[in-house]
Motif scaffolding. Structure first.
Motif, PDB file in Angstrom:
ATOM      1  N   GLY A   3       0.791  -1.224   0.000  1.00  0.00           N
ATOM      2  CA  GLY A   3       0.000   0.000   0.000  1.00  0.00           C
ATOM      3  C   GLY A   3       0.821   1.272   0.000  1.00  0.00           C
ATOM      4  O   GLY A   3       0.289   2.353  -0.253  1.00  0.00           O
ATOM      5  N   ASP A   4       2.123   1.164   0.291  1.00  0.00           N
ATOM      6  CA  ASP A   4       2.971   2.355   0.257  1.00  0.00           C
ATOM      7  C   ASP A   4       3.200   2.798  -1.184  1.00  0.00           C
ATOM      8  O   ASP A   4       3.239   1.978  -2.113  1.00  0.00           O
ATOM      9  CB  ASP A   4       4.336   2.086   0.904  1.00  0.00           C
ATOM     10  N   GLU A   5       3.349   4.083  -1.351  1.00  0.00           N
ATOM     11  CA  GLU A   5       3.744   4.644  -2.635  1.00  0.00           C
ATOM     12  C   GLU A   5       5.267   4.596  -2.686  1.00  0.00           C
ATOM     13  O   GLU A   5       5.937   5.161  -1.815  1.00  0.00           O
ATOM     14  CB  GLU A   5       3.247   6.083  -2.705  1.00  0.00           C
ATOM     15  N   LEU A   6       5.833   3.884  -3.658  1.00  0.00           N
ATOM     16  CA  LEU A   6       7.280   3.701  -3.730  1.00  0.00           C
ATOM     17  C   LEU A   6       7.925   4.752  -4.631  1.00  0.00           C
ATOM     18  O   LEU A   6       7.377   5.122  -5.665  1.00  0.00           O
ATOM     19  CB  LEU A   6       7.629   2.310  -4.252  1.00  0.00           C
ATOM     20  N   VAL A   7       9.106   5.178  -4.216  1.00  0.00           N
ATOM     21  CA  VAL A   7       9.908   6.134  -4.983  1.00  0.00           C
ATOM     22  C   VAL A   7      11.320   5.573  -5.061  1.00  0.00           C
ATOM     23  O   VAL A   7      11.908   5.208  -4.038  1.00  0.00           O
ATOM     24  CB  VAL A   7       9.961   7.524  -4.302  1.00  0.00           C
ATOM     25  N   LEU A   8      11.859   5.493  -6.255  1.00  0.00           N
ATOM     26  CA  LEU A   8      13.243   5.062  -6.445  1.00  0.00           C
ATOM     27  C   LEU A   8      14.114   6.301  -6.604  1.00  0.00           C
ATOM     28  O   LEU A   8      13.870   7.129  -7.491  1.00  0.00           O
ATOM     29  CB  LEU A   8      13.351   4.173  -7.684  1.00  0.00           C
ATOM     30  N   LEU A   9      15.119   6.422  -5.738  1.00  0.00           N
ATOM     31  CA  LEU A   9      16.052   7.546  -5.813  1.00  0.00           C
ATOM     32  C   LEU A   9      17.272   7.111  -6.619  1.00  0.00           C
ATOM     33  O   LEU A   9      17.894   6.090  -6.307  1.00  0.00           O
ATOM     34  CB  LEU A   9      16.502   7.968  -4.414  1.00  0.00           C
ATOM     35  N   VAL A  10      17.615   7.881  -7.633  1.00  0.00           N
ATOM     36  CA  VAL A  10      18.793   7.560  -8.444  1.00  0.00           C
ATOM     37  C   VAL A  10      19.550   8.837  -8.784  1.00  0.00           C
ATOM     38  O   VAL A  10      18.965   9.924  -8.865  1.00  0.00           O
ATOM     39  CB  VAL A  10      18.435   6.815  -9.756  1.00  0.00           C
ATOM     40  N   GLY A  11      20.834   8.679  -9.010  1.00  0.00           N
ATOM     41  CA  GLY A  11      21.642   9.763  -9.533  1.00  0.00           C
ATOM     42  C   GLY A  11      21.481   9.831 -11.045  1.00  0.00           C
ATOM     43  O   GLY A  11      20.948   8.922 -11.685  1.00  0.00           O
ATOM     44  N   GLU A  12      21.972  10.913 -11.589  1.00  0.00           N
ATOM     45  CA  GLU A  12      21.849  11.144 -13.031  1.00  0.00           C
ATOM     46  C   GLU A  12      22.493  10.032 -13.854  1.00  0.00           C
ATOM     47  O   GLU A  12      21.900   9.560 -14.833  1.00  0.00           O
ATOM     48  CB  GLU A  12      22.507  12.489 -13.341  1.00  0.00           C
ATOM     49  N   ASP A  13      23.683   9.589 -13.457  1.00  0.00           N
ATOM     50  CA  ASP A  13      24.377   8.540 -14.224  1.00  0.00           C
ATOM     51  C   ASP A  13      23.569   7.250 -14.244  1.00  0.00           C
ATOM     52  O   ASP A  13      23.441   6.596 -15.285  1.00  0.00           O
ATOM     53  CB  ASP A  13      25.773   8.281 -13.648  1.00  0.00           C
TER      54      ASP A  13
END
Length: 195
Positions: free
Chosen positions: A99-109
Motif C-alpha cells: 500500500g505504500d507509494e514507492l519512490v526510487l532515488l537515483v543519480g543522473e548517471d
C-alpha cells in the motif's frame, strides 16, 4: 506512506549520498527511506567486503537520522544469491510495505543507464523515479522520449565520488571532507582501501 528506496554499492558511502538522502526527504516528500547495499552487476567488484560496506552504510543511516529518524539500512540484496537487480529489491519492498507509494532515488548517471537495467519498464510501473543530477534540463528533454522512463528531476550538484574517496584513502590523504566523520574513522580503523 511514501517510501523511498536508495540502493548502491556504498564503497564507501560519502557526503553526496548523505546530501541526496536528506534532499529527497524534502524535495520528493519521502516519509521513509530504505538504504539498500547492493551487489551491482554493472560495477567492478567492491574494494571493501559486503560486511564492511554494510557497516559503513549503517553509519550513513545514523547520520541521515540525525536530522530526524526516517531511514533504515537493508542488507537484503547482500543476502540474495547472485547479483542485485533493482526490480527484485522494489518487489521485496512492496511486499514489506503493501500500500505504500514507492519512490526510487537515483543519480543522473544511473538514470541514464536505466534502459539497460533488468525489467526497466516494470520499474517505472512499480514506483515513481526521482533523479538527482547536475544536468536535469537536458535530462528533461531526454526523458520525454521512449528511451528513458518518466521521472521527477531535481537539480543536485554534489561532485563527490566513491572512486575519489578510495583513491585518496589509498594514498594516505585526508578524506574527512568527503565522507561523514564516523565513516572516515571506520575506514581508518579498518585500514580500508590501502594498497
Amino acid at each position: 506512506m511514501r517510501t523511498a528506496v536508495f540502493g548502491g554499492s556504498f564503497d564507501p558511502p560519502h557526503n553526496g549520498h548523505l546530501a541526496l538522502c536528506l534532499s529527497a526527504r524534502e524535495l520528493a516528500g519521502v516519509d521513509r527511506l530504505i538504504v539498500s547495499v547492493s551487489k551491482n552487476p554493472f560495477k567492478e567488484p567492491a574494494d571493501a567486503s559486503a560486511q564492511e560496506r554494510a557497516a559503513m552504510t549503517h553509519l550513513l543511516v545514523a547520520q541521515i537520522n540525525a536530522a530526524g529518524k526516517f531511514a533504515e539500512m537493508s542488507d537484503w540484496e547482500l543476502q540474495q544469491p547472485g547479483p542485485s537487480y533493482t526490480i527484485d529489491l522494489l518487489r521485496h519492498v512492496a511486499t514489506l510495505h503493501p500500500g505504500d507509494e514507492l519512490v526510487l532515488l537515483v543519480g543522473e548517471d544511473s538514470y541514464r543507464q536505466m534502459p539497460q537495467w533488468r525489467e526497466s519498464r516494470e520499474i517505472a510501473k512499480l514506483c515513481d523515479i526521482a533523479v538527482f543530477g547536475r544536468s536535469c534540463g537536458a535530462l528533461a528533454a531526454a526523458s520525454c522520449g521512449e528511451k528513458l522512463p518518466p521521472a521527477m528531476l531535481f537539480d543536485f550538484d554534489m561532485p563527490v565520488s566513491a572512486t575519489e574517496v578510495r583513491r585518496l584513502a589509498a594514498a594516505g590523504q585526508p578524506i574527512s571532507h568527503l565522507v561523514p566523520q564516523s565513516i572516515a574513522a571506520y575506514i581508518e580503523s579498518h585500514g580500508l582501501y590501502r594498497v
